[in-house]
Design a protein around this motif. Structure first.
Motif, PDB file in Angstrom:
ATOM      1  N   GLU A  36       0.660  -1.190   0.061  1.00 42.59           N
ATOM      2  CA  GLU A  36       0.061   0.103   0.167  1.00 42.59           C
ATOM      3  C   GLU A  36       0.922   1.137  -0.137  1.00 42.59           C
ATOM      4  O   GLU A  36       0.439   2.093  -0.604  1.00 42.59           O
ATOM      5  CB  GLU A  36      -1.039   0.027   1.374  1.00 42.59           C
ATOM      6  CG  GLU A  36      -1.803  -1.047   1.260  1.00 42.59           C
ATOM      7  CD  GLU A  36      -2.880  -1.242   0.099  1.00 42.59           C
ATOM      8  OE1 GLU A  36      -2.559  -0.582  -0.945  1.00 42.59           O
ATOM      9  OE2 GLU A  36      -3.847  -2.057   0.470  1.00 42.59           O
TER      10      GLU A  36
ATOM     11  N   ARG B  34      -5.220  -7.850   5.682  1.00 40.35           N
ATOM     12  CA  ARG B  34      -6.402  -6.926   5.400  1.00 40.35           C
ATOM     13  C   ARG B  34      -7.743  -7.187   6.244  1.00 40.35           C
ATOM     14  O   ARG B  34      -8.314  -6.577   6.611  1.00 40.35           O
ATOM     15  CB  ARG B  34      -6.952  -6.829   3.976  1.00 40.35           C
ATOM     16  CG  ARG B  34      -5.904  -6.127   3.156  1.00 40.35           C
ATOM     17  CD  ARG B  34      -6.152  -6.439   1.613  1.00 40.35           C
ATOM     18  NE  ARG B  34      -5.417  -5.369   0.862  1.00 40.35           N
ATOM     19  CZ  ARG B  34      -4.957  -5.722  -0.453  1.00 40.35           C
ATOM     20  NH1 ARG B  34      -5.023  -6.782  -1.082  1.00 40.35           N
ATOM     21  NH2 ARG B  34      -4.055  -4.702  -0.972  1.00 40.35           N
TER      22      ARG B  34
ATOM     23  N   LYS C 249      -9.273  -4.695   9.163  1.00 41.27           N
ATOM     24  CA  LYS C 249     -10.625  -4.415   9.004  1.00 41.27           C
ATOM     25  C   LYS C 249     -11.269  -4.674  10.426  1.00 41.27           C
ATOM     26  O   LYS C 249     -11.973  -3.865  10.776  1.00 41.27           O
ATOM     27  CB  LYS C 249     -11.203  -5.138   7.880  1.00 41.27           C
ATOM     28  CG  LYS C 249     -12.449  -4.684   7.239  1.00 41.27           C
ATOM     29  CD  LYS C 249     -12.582  -5.335   5.867  1.00 41.27           C
ATOM     30  CE  LYS C 249     -12.914  -7.044   5.659  1.00 41.27           C
ATOM     31  NZ  LYS C 249     -14.027  -7.205   6.543  1.00 41.27           N
TER      32      LYS C 249
ATOM     33  N   ILE D  12      -9.968  -2.085  12.886  1.00 39.60           N
ATOM     34  CA  ILE D  12     -10.712  -0.703  12.933  1.00 39.60           C
ATOM     35  C   ILE D  12     -12.070  -0.815  13.232  1.00 39.60           C
ATOM     36  O   ILE D  12     -12.349   0.223  14.119  1.00 39.60           O
ATOM     37  CB  ILE D  12     -10.349  -0.343  11.410  1.00 39.60           C
ATOM     38  CG1 ILE D  12      -9.161  -0.085  11.098  1.00 39.60           C
ATOM     39  CG2 ILE D  12     -11.297   0.859  11.018  1.00 39.60           C
ATOM     40  CD1 ILE D  12      -8.574   0.140   9.520  1.00 39.60           C
TER      41      ILE D  12
ATOM     42  N   GLU E  41     -15.625  -3.115   1.146  1.00 45.36           N
ATOM     43  CA  GLU E  41     -14.892  -3.024   2.282  1.00 45.36           C
ATOM     44  C   GLU E  41     -13.355  -3.010   2.165  1.00 45.36           C
ATOM     45  O   GLU E  41     -12.814  -2.148   2.542  1.00 45.36           O
ATOM     46  CB  GLU E  41     -15.192  -3.879   3.563  1.00 45.36           C
ATOM     47  CG  GLU E  41     -16.369  -3.917   4.189  1.00 45.36           C
ATOM     48  CD  GLU E  41     -16.810  -4.973   4.923  1.00 45.36           C
ATOM     49  OE1 GLU E  41     -18.073  -4.886   5.585  1.00 45.36           O
ATOM     50  OE2 GLU E  41     -16.198  -5.961   5.136  1.00 45.36           O
ATOM     51  N   TYR E  42     -13.078  -3.824   1.358  1.00 47.54           N
ATOM     52  CA  TYR E  42     -11.506  -4.021   1.067  1.00 47.54           C
ATOM     53  C   TYR E  42     -11.224  -2.724   0.347  1.00 47.54           C
ATOM     54  O   TYR E  42      -9.961  -2.067   0.793  1.00 47.54           O
ATOM     55  CB  TYR E  42     -11.278  -5.253  -0.133  1.00 47.54           C
ATOM     56  CG  TYR E  42     -10.931  -6.375   0.670  1.00 47.54           C
ATOM     57  CD1 TYR E  42     -10.595  -6.425   2.114  1.00 47.54           C
ATOM     58  CD2 TYR E  42     -11.032  -7.506  -0.019  1.00 47.54           C
ATOM     59  CE1 TYR E  42     -10.162  -7.654   2.480  1.00 47.54           C
ATOM     60  CE2 TYR E  42     -10.879  -8.747   0.751  1.00 47.54           C
ATOM     61  CZ  TYR E  42     -10.311  -8.907   2.186  1.00 47.54           C
ATOM     62  OH  TYR E  42     -10.123 -10.081   2.678  1.00 47.54           O
TER      63      TYR E  42
ATOM     64  N   LEU F 117     -10.699   0.001   2.777  1.00 51.30           N
ATOM     65  CA  LEU F 117      -9.604  -0.047   3.706  1.00 51.30           C
ATOM     66  C   LEU F 117      -8.410   0.422   2.779  1.00 51.30           C
ATOM     67  O   LEU F 117      -7.611   1.285   3.542  1.00 51.30           O
ATOM     68  CB  LEU F 117      -9.647  -1.472   4.109  1.00 51.30           C
ATOM     69  CG  LEU F 117      -8.251  -1.694   4.756  1.00 51.30           C
ATOM     70  CD1 LEU F 117      -8.390  -1.290   6.153  1.00 51.30           C
ATOM     71  CD2 LEU F 117      -8.015  -3.572   4.879  1.00 51.30           C
ATOM     72  N   ARG F 118      -8.322   0.083   1.765  1.00 53.25           N
ATOM     73  CA  ARG F 118      -7.207   0.464   0.807  1.00 53.25           C
ATOM     74  C   ARG F 118      -7.120   1.974   0.659  1.00 53.25           C
ATOM     75  O   ARG F 118      -6.011   2.495   0.834  1.00 53.25           O
ATOM     76  CB  ARG F 118      -7.030  -0.245  -0.549  1.00 53.25           C
ATOM     77  CG  ARG F 118      -5.848   0.111  -1.181  1.00 53.25           C
ATOM     78  CD  ARG F 118      -5.664  -0.625  -2.420  1.00 53.25           C
ATOM     79  NE  ARG F 118      -6.730  -0.196  -3.557  1.00 53.25           N
ATOM     80  CZ  ARG F 118      -6.613  -0.332  -4.941  1.00 53.25           C
ATOM     81  NH1 ARG F 118      -5.914  -1.534  -5.000  1.00 53.25           N
ATOM     82  NH2 ARG F 118      -7.413   0.095  -5.618  1.00 53.25           N
TER      83      ARG F 118
END
Ligand SMILES: [Zn+2]
Lengths: 176, 253
Positions: free
Chosen positions: A132, A160, A164, A167, B42-43, B46-47
């Motif tokens: 990222e 990920r 997720k 968070i 959602e991914y 998130l990214r």
């Protein structure tokens, strides 16, 4: 002279990736001074072994050495590798009493994300940072962390999901 | 495509790491499945969030200057040491890096007893192993024949490593290469056990007597060390410790 040329070649190929090297080390070691030491040590090693560089991808090659240094630093002081002993104070300092009007809520969001990344195990954290923040391909990441491409793929997917969940949990206040 | 299969592939889909056929299969599934479509969203969120909010830590200019100084020092230390000690022949044969390694490792800080040096060498052995697994530097001479590999080192090294194929015992010799360790050119022998690569590094020992097998583990790699007939052997692999020890036992027989 041949040596001067080799030195110039090294500087040209490897010095441009100093920020990438420091960013990775800083995320892995979570400490400014440790990260600087690891990066300097990695550069000296890279210089010594520059003839083992195949000339293809200097960033991935350098990051592999940086990562290796960081992992052995973490291995030496396993205290730091322990997520349970992770010092959350440095992340929560400006995290109290979110105020939507003053931008503090936004600030809390940023701290929250950083904390969740820091909570990831190192082998997840490094693939997230490389993907990222460095925008590296799976192939490049696989060189940097010395694992097969398939492993990069599954680690990223798992990282990920963890991120997720972390968070979401912090939004609900569970992780406070 | 099932939901379970699709869920696995949403992350690489986002990274554009699927081939066209796989990608269109996952996308077709997502169009008909609300749960997977939600996960994809959602991914994606998130990214965006990671890219926007995770700090990128930049190196300071002081660090850049400091590294530059250290590199220049390492380079000129080599200049000073190489000529008076008469390593010109070796350096020109083995190249710039070999000379540099010699100079660097022979700095006063690096003088060490066999005992204290063990950890340091084990670290270097692991680094060399990891480096060798990177593209195109594992093998210089590819052969499972010990009678091809052994002579290949002649003229490249000032010693002759024992080369032994353990294919029948499940540790197949796949080749050899020159490497640099402990401040000198060394023999790197490569073996394969299932999907695991074993590197066996060999170079002359300063100790007079041989030593039995000793085992180390560093950051996920196992290491077995022994010495015999004036040579040190360092085997390193991500193979489990028991099998690596068996390999070393067979090799040292
Ligand atoms: Zn589905």
């Amino acid at each position: 002279m041949a040596d001067t040329i080799a030195f110039a070649r090294f500087e040209q190929a490897v010095m441009p990736h100093l920020h990438a090297a420091y960013n990775l080390a800083r995320w892995l070691l979570r400490d400014h001074h440790d990260a600087e030491d690891a990066v300097q040590d990695a550069y000296l090693r890279a210089f010594r072994f520059f003839d083992s560089f195949d000339g293809v991808d200097a960033r991935a090659w350098l990051l592999a050495i940086v990562r290796n240094r960081c992992r052995s630093v973490l291995g030496q002081s396993s205290r730091r590798a322990e997520v349970t002993e992770f010092d959350e104070k440095m992340h929560t300092a400006d995290d109290s009493a979110p105020d939507p009007e003053s931008g503090a809520l936004r600030n809390a969001e940023i701290v929250s994300l950083r904390t969740c990344i820091d909570y990831l195990p190192a082998e997840y954290r490094e693939v997230v940072v490389l993907r990222e923040l460095e925008q590296m391909s799976y192939k490049e990441i696989s060189v940097a962390v010395a694992v097969p491409v398939g492993t990069v793929m599954s680690r990223l997917a798992r990282a990920r999901i963890r991120l997720k969940d972390c968070i979401t949990a912090r939004v609900r206040g569970v992780a406070r | 495509m099932t939901c379970d299969a699709a869920r696995e592939l949403i992350s690489p889909l986002l990274d554009a790491e699927l081939d066209a056929a796989q990608a269109s299969e996952v996308e077709r599934h997502i169009q008909t499945c609300i749960a997977c479509a939600e996960l994809q969203f959602e991914y994606l969120q998130l990214r965006e969030r990671v890219r926007a909010d995770a700090p990128y830590y930049s190196a300071t200019e002081e660090l850049r200057a400091q590294i530059d100084r250290a590199l220049r020092q390492a380079a000129s230390a080599k200049e000073r040491r190489r000529a008076p000690w008469g390593w010109i022949a070796l350096a020109s044969a083995a190249g710039f890096a070999a000379a540099l390694v010699l100079a660097f490792l022979l700095g006063p800080k690096m003088f060490h007893s066999e005992q204290a040096g063990g950890d340091l060498i084990a670290q270097e052995v692991v680094s060399s192993h990891v480096r060798s697994l990177m593209a195109s530097h594992l093998i210089d001479v590819r052969s499972s024949d010990q009678h091809t590999v052994k002579p290949w080192f002649a003229g490249k090294l000032d010693f002759s490593p024992k080369v032994k194929d353990l294919g029948p015992q499940g540790y197949a010799l796949t080749g050899g290469r020159l490497d640099y360790l402990d401040g000198r050119p060394v023999a790197g022998l490569v073996f394969q056990r299932r999907q695991h690569v074993i590197n066996l590094f060999v170079w002359p020992s300063t100790a007079q007597s041989g030593s039995r097998l000793s085992t180390f583990a560093i950051t996920g790699f196992n290491i077995v060390h022994w010495s015999e007939a004036g040579l040190m052997y360092w085997a390193v692999s991500d193979l489990n410790a028991a099998e690596l020890r068996e390999f070393a036992q067979l090799y040292s027989e």
